[in-house]
Design an enzyme around this catalytic site. Structure first.
Site, PDB file in Angstrom:
ATOM      1  N   THR A 198       0.900  -1.166   0.000  1.00  0.00           N
ATOM      2  CA  THR A 198       0.000   0.000   0.000  1.00  0.00           C
ATOM      3  C   THR A 198       0.925   1.199   0.000  1.00  0.00           C
ATOM      4  OG1 THR A 198      -1.762  -1.009   1.317  1.00  0.00           O
ATOM      5  CG2 THR A 198      -1.575   1.371   1.489  1.00  0.00           C
ATOM      6  N   GLY A 228     -10.489  -2.821   2.780  1.00  0.00           N
ATOM      7  CA  GLY A 228      -9.516  -2.694   3.862  1.00  0.00           C
ATOM      8  C   GLY A 228      -9.639  -1.362   4.569  1.00  0.00           C
ATOM      9  N   ASP A 229      -8.562  -0.962   5.211  1.00  0.00           N
ATOM     10  CA  ASP A 229      -8.547   0.299   5.953  1.00  0.00           C
ATOM     11  C   ASP A 229      -8.309   1.510   5.058  1.00  0.00           C
ATOM     12  OD1 ASP A 229      -5.989  -0.768   5.470  1.00  0.00           O
ATOM     13  OD2 ASP A 229      -5.087   0.490   7.014  1.00  0.00           O
ATOM     14  N   THR A 249      -0.123   1.541   6.676  1.00  0.00           N
ATOM     15  CA  THR A 249      -0.061   0.374   5.801  1.00  0.00           C
ATOM     16  C   THR A 249       0.010  -0.844   6.712  1.00  0.00           C
ATOM     17  OG1 THR A 249       2.364   0.437   5.692  1.00  0.00           O
ATOM     18  CG2 THR A 249       1.172   1.617   3.967  1.00  0.00           C
ATOM     19  N   GLY A 252      -5.061  -4.126   7.479  1.00  0.00           N
ATOM     20  CA  GLY A 252      -6.132  -3.144   7.552  1.00  0.00           C
ATOM     21  C   GLY A 252      -7.197  -3.468   8.570  1.00  0.00           C
TER      22      GLY A 252
HETATM   23  N1  ASP Z   1      -3.626  -1.846   4.560  1.00  0.00           N
HETATM   24  C1  ASP Z   1      -3.898  -2.584   3.361  1.00  0.00           C
HETATM   25  C2  ASP Z   1      -5.207  -3.285   3.509  1.00  0.00           C
HETATM   26  O1  ASP Z   1      -5.440  -3.884   4.536  1.00  0.00           O
HETATM   27  C3  ASP Z   1      -2.877  -3.589   2.967  1.00  0.00           C
HETATM   28  C4  ASP Z   1      -1.465  -3.295   3.245  1.00  0.00           C
HETATM   29  O2  ASP Z   1      -1.113  -2.165   3.561  1.00  0.00           O
HETATM   30  O3  ASP Z   1      -0.656  -4.233   3.169  1.00  0.00           O
HETATM   31  O4  ASP Z   1      -5.955  -3.264   2.575  1.00  0.00           O
END
Ligand code: ASP
Length: 345
Positions: A198, A228-229, A249, A252
């Protein structure tokens, strides 16, 4: 029932009539504190480490007087359009059906606006679509096919986002599935990472104006429709022009439950330095982690990273486990720095 502004004013008047005089007139209670005359921040851009090229692009833009949100979006566009960054945009790892579904959100500090798209397909730059939602609609968040159709109507080009490399990675993952596979298993043996990155980027200009953006292809091999977040305002990123900005990142699901980017900004509002604010946020994440995701030592089995910048230009990156890095660009140039952490690996 929430108190409307009118109710609030009427009640304040009633309280004043009863002999209590509010310390501030209501207009001041609702106003942002103005920066002191002559206020000058140290302009700065901070991001996840994959933003090392983008922080320089964004920094050059803010020192040239460009808007901080336009600057950070230009910074993350580099990763969105890079087929070799498998965590975002074109070439991002797909969901379990081999479809790339992207999430992004942004906030513009000076105007206190936010925009977001989730689960959008076929558009390589969801960060720009999130900004278009902010700029051209009365809404904050669009998802799925509605988000894609909005983007198309706004002139964004649709394209296949699955590259040959990500298609092969997806097929390799698929070929490992077996009858014993469970939705909740994280296959440690799988050489392809389960979560993949991300990009989050935050900026502060010399006048103390702030912006933040996060964009991602989300968790690899996710259940179609999983959000996700990153597109959740207050989780993937948050920006308050009176305080600072923060973003994240990593896993999430852990972030969403703690509204962690919002929490980090609130800790900075209470006066904590960015490092301390991010560490306290990580402690909250640990406290909210469900048992199945804790190792025998009581520590989470996943990682989560935060990045923050304050209105005056201090910055930090923090991770659950040592060894994390983040990108920063200020007057000293673009560089990678070590993140502070909660646990030594
Ligand atoms: N935060 C992102 C999600 O959960 C994924 C990541 O940052 O690896 O969608």
């Amino acid at each position: 029932m929430p108190l409307s502004r009118r109710d609030f004013l009427e009640r304040s008047a009633a309280v004043a009539a009863a002999g209590f005089v509010p310390r501030l007139p209501s207009s001041e209670l609702f106003a942002d504190p103005a920066p002191a005359p002559g206020f000058r921040a140290r302009p700065c851009v901070v991001s996840s480490s994959n933003g090392i090229r983008g922080v320089k692009v964004a920094y050059d833009k803010i020192v040239a007087g460009e808007d901080p949100l336009d600057a950070v979006i230009a910074g993350v566009n580099i990763q969105e359009l890079d087929p070799n960054d498998q965590s975002v945009g074109l070439g991002g790892l797909p969901n379990e059906e081999g479809v790339v579904q992207l999430d992004a959100s942004c906030m513009h500090g000076p105007t206190r606006r936010a925009g977001s798209v989730a689960c959008i397909e076929n558009i390589a730059t969801p960060s720009l679509v999130a900004k278009a939602v902010m700029d051209y609609t009365d809404h904050v968040m669009l998802v799925g096919d509605g988000a894609r159709r909005f983007a198309r109507a706004m002139g964004f080009k649709e394209q296949e986002l699955l590259t040959e490399k990500t298609r092969q990675d997806w097929m390799r993952w698929k070929s490992r599935l077996n009858a014993n596979d469970a939705w909740l298993d994280h296959d440690d043996d799988l050489k392809i990472k389960f979560t993949t990155g991300t990009i989050n980027m935050n900026a502060v200009t010399v006048t103390g104006d702030l912006a933040s953006v996060t964009t991602t292809s989300g968790m690899a091999w996710k259940v179609p429709g999983r959000i996700g977040d990153s597109p959740i305002i207050g989780a993937g990123q948050y920006c308050d022009n009176t305080v600072g900005a923060a973003g994240s990142t990593g896993r999430g699901e852990a972030n969403i439950k703690t509204c962690a980017s919002f929490l980090a900004v609130e800790f900075m509002r209470q006066g904590l330095a960015p490092e301390a604010a991010l560490i306290k946020t990580l402690e909250r994440v640990v406290a909210m982690t469900e048992a199945r995701l804790l190792g025998p030592n009581g520590r989470p089995k996943f990682d989560l990273e935060f990045y923050a910048v304050t209105k005056d230009g201090r910055y930090a990156g923090a991770t659950l486990y040592s060894g994390g890095r983040f990108a920063v660009c200020d007057a000293a140039g673009a560089r990678i720095e070590e993140a502070v952490y909660l646990y030594r690996r």
